[in-house]
Each structure stands twice: as C-alpha cells, then as structure tokens.
Enzyme design. Structure first.
Site, PDB file in Angstrom:
ATOM      1  N   SER A  14       0.877  -1.191   0.021  1.00 33.83           N
ATOM      2  CA  SER A  14       0.098   0.136   0.134  1.00 33.83           C
ATOM      3  C   SER A  14       0.835   1.215  -0.088  1.00 33.83           C
ATOM      4  O   SER A  14       0.486   2.382  -0.932  1.00 33.83           O
ATOM      5  CB  SER A  14      -1.192   0.167   1.240  1.00 33.83           C
ATOM      6  OG  SER A  14      -2.175  -0.885   1.240  1.00 33.83           O
ATOM      7  N   ARG A 199       3.670 -16.281  26.706  1.00 31.75           N
ATOM      8  CA  ARG A 199       4.729 -16.202  27.711  1.00 31.75           C
ATOM      9  C   ARG A 199       4.583 -15.266  28.954  1.00 31.75           C
ATOM     10  O   ARG A 199       5.144 -15.404  29.719  1.00 31.75           O
ATOM     11  CB  ARG A 199       6.177 -16.424  27.335  1.00 31.75           C
ATOM     12  CG  ARG A 199       6.503 -15.133  26.375  1.00 31.75           C
ATOM     13  CD  ARG A 199       7.999 -15.314  25.678  1.00 31.75           C
ATOM     14  NE  ARG A 199       8.057 -14.070  25.110  1.00 31.75           N
ATOM     15  CZ  ARG A 199       9.179 -13.982  24.448  1.00 31.75           C
ATOM     16  NH1 ARG A 199      10.030 -14.868  24.395  1.00 31.75           N
ATOM     17  NH2 ARG A 199       9.664 -12.522  23.867  1.00 31.75           N
ATOM     18  N   HIS A 435     -28.804   8.457  21.816  1.00 33.32           N
ATOM     19  CA  HIS A 435     -29.421   7.475  22.612  1.00 33.32           C
ATOM     20  C   HIS A 435     -30.387   6.452  21.982  1.00 33.32           C
ATOM     21  O   HIS A 435     -31.104   7.148  21.163  1.00 33.32           O
ATOM     22  CB  HIS A 435     -30.210   8.068  24.019  1.00 33.32           C
ATOM     23  CG  HIS A 435     -30.719   7.137  24.784  1.00 33.32           C
ATOM     24  ND1 HIS A 435     -29.834   6.227  25.556  1.00 33.32           N
ATOM     25  CD2 HIS A 435     -32.058   6.818  24.963  1.00 33.32           C
ATOM     26  CE1 HIS A 435     -30.762   5.751  26.370  1.00 33.32           C
ATOM     27  NE2 HIS A 435     -32.013   5.983  26.023  1.00 33.32           N
TER      28      HIS A 435
END
Length: 452
Positions: A14, A199, A435
């Site tokens: 890219s 790990r 909302h």
C-alpha cells in the site's frame, strides 16, 4: 547523469504503490518492482483477508442471538472451501485494481525481486539493472518463527492461515499480541477448538491494562483457552497433527499450531551492504523524520522501518515522501495520536495514551464504565463493554480513549478526531448523547472513577 527513472520503488504494498502513483501523477518517471503479489501484506495476507474472516466468524454468535430474539434459525456447518474460494477471488480482484492503478498512473511495474547495487542502481531478478535518481524501499515485513531446539517449521505462521485446505478441528496459537488474539477469535468463531500459549502475564501487551483484561475475560468466556506464562517446550509430528509439550507440564495433541510471535522487516538480501543505509538491531531500516536513510538518494517507508506498522501509516509516509522529494515541500511524518483497532470479539479501539502511560507522565483522571450492552443483555448474555477516557488533571485534555465493544474500530475513528484535536473532557461532555447507543457513555461520564 541521465537516469532510467526519477524514482524506483522496491515493494508493491500500500505504501509503495501510493508513493509511486502520486509521484508519477506529478510528472515523475517511476518504476516499481514487486516480487510477490501486488498489494502487499495488507491486501493479500493481512488486513483485508483477515477482516473478511472476522466477518465470516461473527455469524455464529449472531445466529445464536437471532434465535433468542425470536427468529427461527438453524446453525449448519461452516463451509471453508466456499468461503476460501470467494476470498481468493476477491484478493485476485483487488490485486488487479492495484495493477491497474499503477498502469493508469504511468508507473512501469516489474514482477521481480529488486536488490540495491549502489546509491542509484537496482538489479532485477533477470540480471537487468535500472538506474534512478531516488530509490524508495517499501518492502514491508514478514511473520517470523522463533528459534527453538525443535522443528518450528512444523507450525504455521499467519501467512499460512489464508491457504488452509480445510479448517483444523483444534488449533494452538503461540503468542499474545493482536495478531494472535485476532486469529484466536476468528478460528473459534468458525468452529475450531482454540488454545493460546503466551509467555507473558496478560495478552495484548502494550495496550491499556483494563481494556486488555476485559478482552481476555470475554475470549475465555467464549471458550478460548488462554494459558499465560506458558510456551512450547517441544513440538513433534504425530498422527493427524502435532504433539506439544508445554512449559506448564502438559502434553497435548493439536491438529495445527500457529506461531504469532512477531514480525520482522524485509531487509535480508536486499543489498543494503552496498550503500550507506543503517539497519537497526531488529533488522529495520533507520530513517529520519523525512523517511530518508543515511544514503541521501535512498528513502524507506512502512513496516520495513518498524516505526508504526499500520497500513494507513505507510500510506501517509509515502505521501509525505512525495511532498518532500518531488514537490519541494519538506514534510515530516506525524506519528502522534494514531487510532488503531484490534479485531477481536469484542473489538478494541484505541487512540492516545493508556492509563499506565499517562500515570507515569503526570496527574490524571480516569473516566470509565463497563456494562452489559442492551443487545446482549436483553437475551441474557454476559458480554461486557468498556468505554474509557484518560484525562490530564491539569489541562482537562483527553489524552487517550479506549473502547472494548462490538464495532469499536468504527467508533475509535471518530473519537480519534477529537483526541487529535486535543479536545478537553469538558468539550466531550458538551456534546449531546446519541441514545440509546453504547458510545453515548463517552460523552455522559461526569465523575472520574479514579485519579493518579
């Protein structure tokens, strides 16, 4: 001196393709060499195919929720062959798009490996040489297998996932970074039994602790077995798969093992020893703020520099390179406050400082809320999301935003604009909520949950 090209780009990902196209569009004579498939890591073996796999893997949960919402649905088996065929067709299409973009921009493309001979010369795979006033290295990176006292070639790396003939019934993923976590969620969503060995003490090291803790909890709740403080002790071929001895004392059989333990810049055998280009201890090309190497005619962008290894960053570095070299407008690359997303389930969107980073820098307030989202709570699911703002106590500037939720990648793109503009918490609070949404919590949190 007459050169064959004004610019020769090594690498067709890219960043390299964007730089080549924009330079050619401004009148420069541009050549580009790519030894593999045009499009690079992102298009061919990274962001694009991975995100399509994320989409595919999300339908299992969605089908379950649909039933709870009253739809009569039946869950069949996932057809990997059908999906992989469509995926490969899409990657072929995108590669063709990249090839046409170069052709239509007047860039001369070479399907070949290119190596550096001197400050103004590259050699192609057939032995021919091309000269250029400027050379741009954009060769990207590659997944690496760790060096162990057993045969790690028995395991896959991330590039191999896209070429599976069939899905394994069980998969061990070694690693705990974003690539490991994304593929764990993908493969689990497709019906594979997934185990992770990492790990370290917690997955997604480097991200906000509260955010990565929630993601780990949600991954385990979905059925992904995460073993921290654990690594492979021995790996052996066995009937129908691999036998793994672990440092935690277990011995388990897996059909496939995937190493997702890091990536390395593609600088080996590139001819850098022939020029004054410094290579860092991790194999990265060392550049200045203008992406210029110690050899004035040679620049490098993208993952090969190991600065910020994200596709949009490589593209921006390519654009800044063209501004600097071909437009007479010296443009340093801005690597500050870059939004990013981890496409786990749920997703993580993040921009700016983590709570831990900000705490070390000075006094802060933390605004955070974790809750069950409406869509999942309605059907009795225990999924949780996190909305979090890290705020400077002295200036009220929002230093970081961290979202763990479905669609967090989409949310953080917009939140990133505000953080980049150095918006204050008061300005967030002035914005009226949308909302009912999850993201409304970003503008309604009024009181810090803690300070440091």
């Amino acid at each position: 001196m007459d050169f064959d090209f004004d610019l020769f780009v090594i690498g067709g990902g890219s960043g390299g393709v964007r730089a080549a196209r924009v330079a050619a569009g401004g009148g420069a004579k541009v050549g580009l060499a790519e030894e593999s498939r045009m499009g690079g890591t992102c298009v061919i073996r990274g962001c694009v195919p991975k995100k399509l796999m994320v989409f595919a893997s999300s339908y299992r949960d969605a089908m379950g929720e649909a039933g709870d919402y009253g739809w009569e649905v039946s869950m069949g088996d996932f057809d990997w062959t059908k999906f992989a065929t469509r995926l490969n067709n899409e990657l072929d299409r995108l590669e063709g798009v990249y090839q046409n973009l170069l052709k239509n921009s007047g860039v001369e493309a070479f399907a070949s490996r290119a190596t550096i001979v001197d400050a103004h010369t590259v050699a192609l795979g057939d032995g021919t040489k091309k000269t250029a006033k400027h050379i741009l290295i954009a060769t990207g990176g590659r997944p690496v297998r760790p060096s162990e006292n057993f045969d790690t070639s028995l395991a896959m790396v991330s590039d191999d996932i896209f070429h599976l003939d069939k899905l394994p019934k069980s998969l061990l993923i070694v690693g705990g970074g974003f690539i490991a976590c994304e593929f764990a969620c993908i493969m689990h969503g497709l019906g594979v039994e997934v185990t992770m060995f990492y790990r370290g003490a917690q997955i997604l090291r480097g991200f906000d602790d509260e955010a990565r803790g929630l993601i780990a909890d949600m991954m385990e709740a979905r059925g992904i077995a995460i073993h921290t403080g654990t690594n492979i002790l021995d790996l052996q071929q066995a009937d129908g798969g691999l036998t793994v001895k672990a440092t935690n004392g277990t011995e388990t059989h897996f059909e496939k093992v995937l190493y997702a333990t890091g990536r390395a810049p593609n600088t080996e055998n590139l001819g850098l020893e022939n020029v004054d280009v410094e290579v860092g201890r991790r194999g990265e090309i060392v550049v200045d703020e203008y992406s210029q190497t110690g050899q004035p005619s040679i620049y490098a962008i993208g993952d090969v520099t190991n600065r910020v290894n994200l596709t949009p960053v490589a593209i921006r570095e390519g654009m800044a390179f063209v501004e600097t070299v071909f437009k007479g407008n010296p443009t340093p690359v801005d690597h500050e406050l870059i939004p990013s997303a981890v496409f786990t389930q749920p997703e993580l969107g993040t921009v700016g400082m983590s709570e831990e980073q900000a705490r070390d820098a000075g006094p802060i307030d933390i605004y955070a809320t974790s809750f069950r989202p409406m869509q999942q709570a309605f059907v009795g699911r225990e999924d949780r999301v996190l909305m979090k703002l890290v705020v400077c106590k002295n200036t009220d500037v929002v230093l970081g935003c961290h979202i763990v939720a479905p669609g967090a990648g989409e949310m953080i793109q917009l939140a990133g604009i505000a953080v980049k503009m150095k918006a204050t918490k008061a300005q967030f609070y002035q914005v009226c909520a949308v909302h009912p949404t999850m993201s409304e919590e970003l503008v309604t949190m009024k009181t810090p949950v803690r300070s440091a």
